[in-house]
Scaffold this active site. Structure first.
Site, short mmCIF file in Angstrom:
data_model
loop_
_atom_site.label_atom_id
_atom_site.label_comp_id
_atom_site.label_asym_id
_atom_site.label_seq_id
_atom_site.Cartn_x
_atom_site.Cartn_y
_atom_site.Cartn_z
N SER A 62 63.69 -7.83 4.96
CA SER A 62 63.49 -9.22 4.53
C SER A 62 64.30 -10.19 5.37
O SER A 62 65.48 -9.95 5.66
CB SER A 62 63.89 -9.37 3.06
OG SER A 62 63.77 -10.71 2.64
N ASP A 63 63.65 -11.27 5.76
CA ASP A 63 64.35 -12.39 6.35
C ASP A 63 65.28 -13.00 5.29
O ASP A 63 65.03 -12.86 4.09
CB ASP A 63 63.33 -13.43 6.83
CG ASP A 63 63.97 -14.59 7.57
OD1 ASP A 63 64.99 -14.37 8.23
OD2 ASP A 63 63.45 -15.71 7.45
#
Length: 686
Positions: free
Chosen positions: A352-353
């Site tokens: 995940s960013d």
């Protein structure tokens, strides 16, 4: 040609020490480490203002021609795949060949109704497969920016409008507010540019170029918000960050079939292999041994073949997947590639960013963590900080964050608190002084002077050309202030110092250091809970961010992610092999990464047989989104990220992904029932 008569102005550099620029700064650094062609590129060095002045002369036509021969046009090459090759691929798959065999046999024995039914099913299957693959090819096209067709370029000592594709390294170009950045460029002279990087990085705040750290670079695909500026073209075409991302997408090793789809096809191929062997045995027995008529033999074989070939299976799969995609749409997640519905059920790692996905993408003052000097309260420090912020600076993320946090801290009376002050003079931030100063009166009675900024410059300004002072309590509290500031920095917080002079008479400098304001992009309210639920489903979550390691570590702590946050240089310095694989496998997150690193992390996890999901929002995320089994573009993502993704979220956070994981059982139950129905006729043969 149209000539441009822009006027040069004195260099003005504004602050950009804040961390929302970190991701774009990281992207800039990655230009030298992108796709392989970038490694051969030699940039023009700008080590001083004298170098910048020397480079302002630009190129001659002959020099430009030589550069174009060396580096090519300023355009991203298009990978051409003809539509008929995609169609041929669909017609030559193992399942398609078996269906075609059944269709030809039906025609041979004059079973025209069966022939028509099988032909319709084959057409539907091929059409669906063709559409899916044809749409997938458009994803690479999405990486290309909408560059302006013409750019003002200095050639042979004069500024003229030239096609953007004609730009070469060494060209001097002129940009003004509203112009798109046509190549990877370095600032030379003129105004400080305000650059909107959202199209490239997904970051919501404009950046100043050059910044206080001396970074002159801005990248192709960004937009000039304001400033009249002269810049040097450094990288063009495939050598730009845009070009690097495109090459990475073209080099993607992502399987064209999902894990689930491959399993189904392997099962079908096994059934069809057994059926083929059975058909051969039937032909030998009926035609060679019993000497029955060839037509009767072929009719029997056709019946067996139609029963054994799951001609309706692709249609059943697509319909079931479409129903699942409809359910996800209700949860504000748009499925753009139906195989993602298959993969998400098998996903066991989610990369995940950070910004905008795990966090709010909005800097916030942590009121409870404000440090105060003796004699001051947190409420006073928050008021002073808001007073020293410019409410009209709509492009200043720090002032915006402070004023918004002020309203959150005092929801009932923030308006009354600020209106008791009347600001008589305001001195904005400049990089030389690194502070703002507000002169005000309290209810038109008491004069007040408040300043916020870099802590060292608030304690003791020195002779820097601005209003000078040394806080009267500097010697007494300097050590503890520096220790508190260091601790905040290690925890990933950005800090501002606050100084105030009460009863200010305009003469005596009686400024007193009053407190420290800590700021951070906070996690979303539901992030910690969602990650806990995703972990409970057996899915590991890894954070990948361009931000500093301290910021990433503090964010990971706040959301319960883990403490193994790996810096980019540690990851990059390891060669491909077991050590690097083990590092990636055990890490909870990666900080200060470049776009290529995101792609490498996804690829390494895939080689370890993990089914990988990846979230992102910028052009720099597009290669990793395309490489991952499930690419997920978050709310507010750029066009390139959305085009490269399999799922597009229309709401903030990861909650829709968690919902999709929970709902995958419904999909499988429905599919297993249909799968049994499709193969039921085969059971009657044995």
């Amino acid at each position: 040609m149209e000539k441009e008569p822009p006027s040069k102005e004195k260099l003005r550099v504004e602050e950009e020490d804040d961390d929302e620029g970190a991701l774009c700064d990281t992207v800039v650094a990655s230009c030298a480490g992108g796709a392989e062609p970038l490694d051969e590129f030699e940039e023009i060095k700008i080590k001083s203002e004298d170098d910048a002045k020397r480079l302002m002369k630009g190129l001659t036509t002959a020099q430009a021609v030589a550069q174009r021969e060396k580096y090519g046009l300023n355009a991203i090459p298009k990978k051409i795949v003809h539509w008929y090759t995609i169609l041929l691929k669909q017609l030559t798959s193992s399942m398609a060949i078996m269906i075609e065999m059944a269709m030809l046999l039906a025609l041979a024995v004059q079973e025209y109704e069966d022939f028509a039914i099988i032909a319709v099913l084959l057409t539907i299957n091929v059409t669906i497969g063709f559409y899916e693959e044809f749409e997938a090819l458009k994803k690479v096209e999405g990486i290309k920016s909408a560059l302006a067709p013409m750019t003002t370029v200095k050639r042979d000592g004069e500024f003229n409008k030239l096609p953007t594709s004609a730009l070469v390294p060494g060209d001097v170009i002129y940009l003004r507010g509203g112009d798109s950045i046509p190549a990877d460029i370095d600032y030379l002279d003129g105004d400080t540019m305000s650059v909107d990087t959202a199209a490239l990085t997904g970051e919501p705040f404009p950046r100043k170029v050059p910044n206080s750290k001396g970074n002159r670079r801005t990248l192709a695909g960004c937009m000039t918000v304001s400033g009249n500026t002269y810049c040097l073209v450094q990288r063009t075409g495939i050598f730009t960050e845009m070009g690097s991302a495109t090459l990475l997408m073209q080099q993607s090793t992502k399987p064209t079939q999902s894990v689930f789809e491959r399993s189904i096809i392997e099962c079908c191929e096994l059934v069809m292999t057994i059926a083929l062997a059975f058909l051969i045995a039937v032909f030998i027995f009926m035609y060679c041994i019993k000497h029955e008529e060839l037509l009767d033999t072929l009719t029997t074989i056709l019946s067996i073949l139609i029963a054994s070939v799951p001609v309706a299976l692709p249609v059943v799969m697509q319909v079931t997947l479409a129903l699942g995609a409809g359910e996800m749409a209700k949860q504000q997640a748009i499925v753009t590639h139906l195989t993602a519905m298959q993969e998400i059920a098998s996903m066991n790692v989610l990369c995940s960013d950070k910004t905008g996905t795990l966090t709010t993408a909005k800097i916030q003052v942590f009121f409870d963590k404000i440090w105060t000097a003796p004699g001051y309260t947190k409420e006073e420090i928050m008021e002073f900080c808001a007073l020293a912020s410019n409410p009209h600076a709509t492009d200043d993320p720090i002032d915006i964050a402070i004023l918004q946090s002020f309203k959150v801290a005092f929801p009932d009376d923030f308006d009354a608190r600020i209106k008791k002050y009347t600001v008589t003079k305001f001195v904005g931030f400049v990089p030389e002084t690194k502070r703002t100063v507000a002169y005000a009166t309290i209810q038109n009675k008491t004069n007040l002077k408040v300043s916020k900024g870099l802590i060292d410059k608030i304690l003791d300004t020195g002779d820097d050309g601005g209003d000078m002072w040394k806080c009267i309590n500097t010697e007494k509290i300097r050590d503890i202030v520096e220790k508190i500031d260091e601790d905040f920095g290690k925890a990933g917080y950005k800090t501002l110092g606050i100084a105030v002079a009460k009863n200010y008479d305009g003469k005596k400098q009686n400024m007193e250091f009053a407190g420290i304001i800590p700021m951070l992009d906070p996690p979303r309210d539901d992030t910690k809970w969602v990650i806990g639920q995703i972990h409970a489903c057996g899915i590991d979550v890894k954070m990948i961010t361009g931000d500093h390691q301290n910021i990433a570590a503090e964010t990971a702590r706040l959301i319960g992610l883990g403490d193994q946050i790996i810096k980019r240089d540690i990851l990059a310095n390891l060669r491909e092999g077991e050590d690097k694989d083990l590092l990636v496998k055990n890490a909870h997150g990666f900080a200060q990464v470049m776009p290529r690193d995101k792609n490498d992390v996804v690829r390494i996890l895939q080689t370890l047989n993990y089914i990988v999901g990846m979230t992102g929002d910028g052009v720099n995320d597009a290669p990793a989104l395309k490489q991952a089994h499930i690419g997920i573009a978050v709310e507010g993502a750029t066009d390139a990220a959305r085009n490269a993704a399999d799922i597009v979220l229309t709401t903030d956070g990861l909650a829709p992904i968690f919902t999709a994981v929970l709902n995958h059982e419904k999909f499988f139950n429905a599919f297993i029932h249909m799968f049994y129905t499709v193969f039921q006729p085969l059971s009657k043969l044995f």
